[in-house]
Design a protein around this motif. Sequence first.
Motif, short mmCIF file in Angstrom:
data_model
loop_
_atom_site.label_atom_id
_atom_site.label_comp_id
_atom_site.label_asym_id
_atom_site.label_seq_id
_atom_site.Cartn_x
_atom_site.Cartn_y
_atom_site.Cartn_z
N GLU A 183 1.13 -1.28 0.05
CA GLU A 183 0.09 0.09 0.08
C GLU A 183 0.84 1.12 -0.05
O GLU A 183 1.79 1.40 0.86
N LEU A 184 0.61 1.94 -0.80
CA LEU A 184 1.22 3.30 -0.97
C LEU A 184 0.18 4.49 -0.90
O LEU A 184 -0.77 4.41 -1.31
N ASP A 185 0.51 5.44 0.12
CA ASP A 185 -0.14 6.53 0.41
C ASP A 185 0.46 7.95 0.45
O ASP A 185 1.41 8.00 0.74
N ALA A 186 -0.40 8.80 0.09
CA ALA A 186 0.01 10.37 0.21
C ALA A 186 0.40 10.74 1.83
O ALA A 186 1.36 11.35 1.85
N GLU A 187 -0.23 10.20 2.67
CA GLU A 187 -0.09 10.52 4.10
C GLU A 187 1.37 10.17 4.37
O GLU A 187 1.97 10.88 5.11
N ARG A 188 1.66 8.81 3.97
CA ARG A 188 2.85 8.30 4.54
C ARG A 188 4.22 8.88 3.52
O ARG A 188 5.21 8.87 3.72
N GLY A 189 3.71 8.77 2.33
CA GLY A 189 4.76 9.47 1.39
C GLY A 189 5.75 8.23 0.98
O GLY A 189 6.75 8.61 0.42
N ASN A 190 5.35 6.91 1.02
CA ASN A 190 6.32 6.08 0.69
C ASN A 190 6.27 5.78 -0.67
O ASN A 190 5.32 6.11 -1.26
N GLN A 191 7.47 5.13 -1.29
CA GLN A 191 7.47 4.75 -2.67
C GLN A 191 8.04 3.36 -2.87
O GLN A 191 8.29 2.71 -2.22
N LEU A 192 7.61 3.19 -4.24
CA LEU A 192 8.09 1.69 -4.51
C LEU A 192 9.03 1.76 -5.87
O LEU A 192 8.82 2.44 -6.81
N TYR A 193 10.09 1.12 -5.64
CA TYR A 193 11.02 1.10 -6.83
C TYR A 193 10.79 -0.16 -7.59
O TYR A 193 10.82 -1.38 -6.83
N ILE A 194 10.61 -0.30 -8.79
CA ILE A 194 10.40 -1.61 -9.55
C ILE A 194 11.52 -1.64 -10.91
O ILE A 194 11.26 -0.57 -11.66
N PRO A 195 12.44 -2.50 -10.72
CA PRO A 195 13.38 -2.46 -11.83
C PRO A 195 12.67 -3.19 -13.26
O PRO A 195 11.63 -3.54 -13.09
N ALA A 196 13.38 -2.79 -14.32
CA ALA A 196 13.05 -3.34 -15.41
C ALA A 196 13.08 -5.06 -15.22
O ALA A 196 13.84 -5.52 -14.62
N GLY A 197 11.98 -5.56 -16.13
CA GLY A 197 11.90 -6.95 -16.11
C GLY A 197 10.77 -7.28 -15.02
O GLY A 197 10.41 -8.45 -14.87
#
Length: 191
Positions: free
Chosen positions: A103-117
Amino acid sequence: MPTFHPLALPGVIEVRTDRYGDDRGFFSEVYRKSLWQEQGVDADFVQDNHSLSRAKGTMRGLHFQTPPMAQAKLVRVTRGRVFDVAVDIRKGSPTYGKWVGLELDAERGNQLYIPAGFAHGFLTMEPDTEFLYKVSANYSPENDRSVRYDDPAIGIVWPVEVNPECLSAKDKNAPLLEDTDTGFVFDGASA
């Protein structure tokens, strides 16, 4: 200073950033290339994208681009909440067809990095959700592909119901992973 939290699929990383707030609001550093390189992530981001999804239950994905226009992504929510998913689509990978969700949300501001593939998709959990992401290759219609978000072989468990009225034609007609030539072959490296 951001902190990096590897998830269950190799190369997929949650990034949590500090927010410095006062009565005006907050400040947060969301990306610094040199810091990411120190963490072993050397994506060269060349394009930023921003989407708005009006309805809760809007599905966007599972999308990817084939080589040589493959994209690594750094994604975050600027308003609302999403359930964000990465799926390993590298043929021969020990985790091929496996998924990880967060879960990503604006309140926490967490991010996800997804590599190619990896295929990527998200489902909105609130109305009027805005999604911002960096990609490491420009959009290429010739390389743009998708996999069904409800492929039973992948088995993603979405936390809210997908609104069928909020599916693009591309996502409604996406093939199953087993019927997709992703263009990615596992080379023995983690990501």
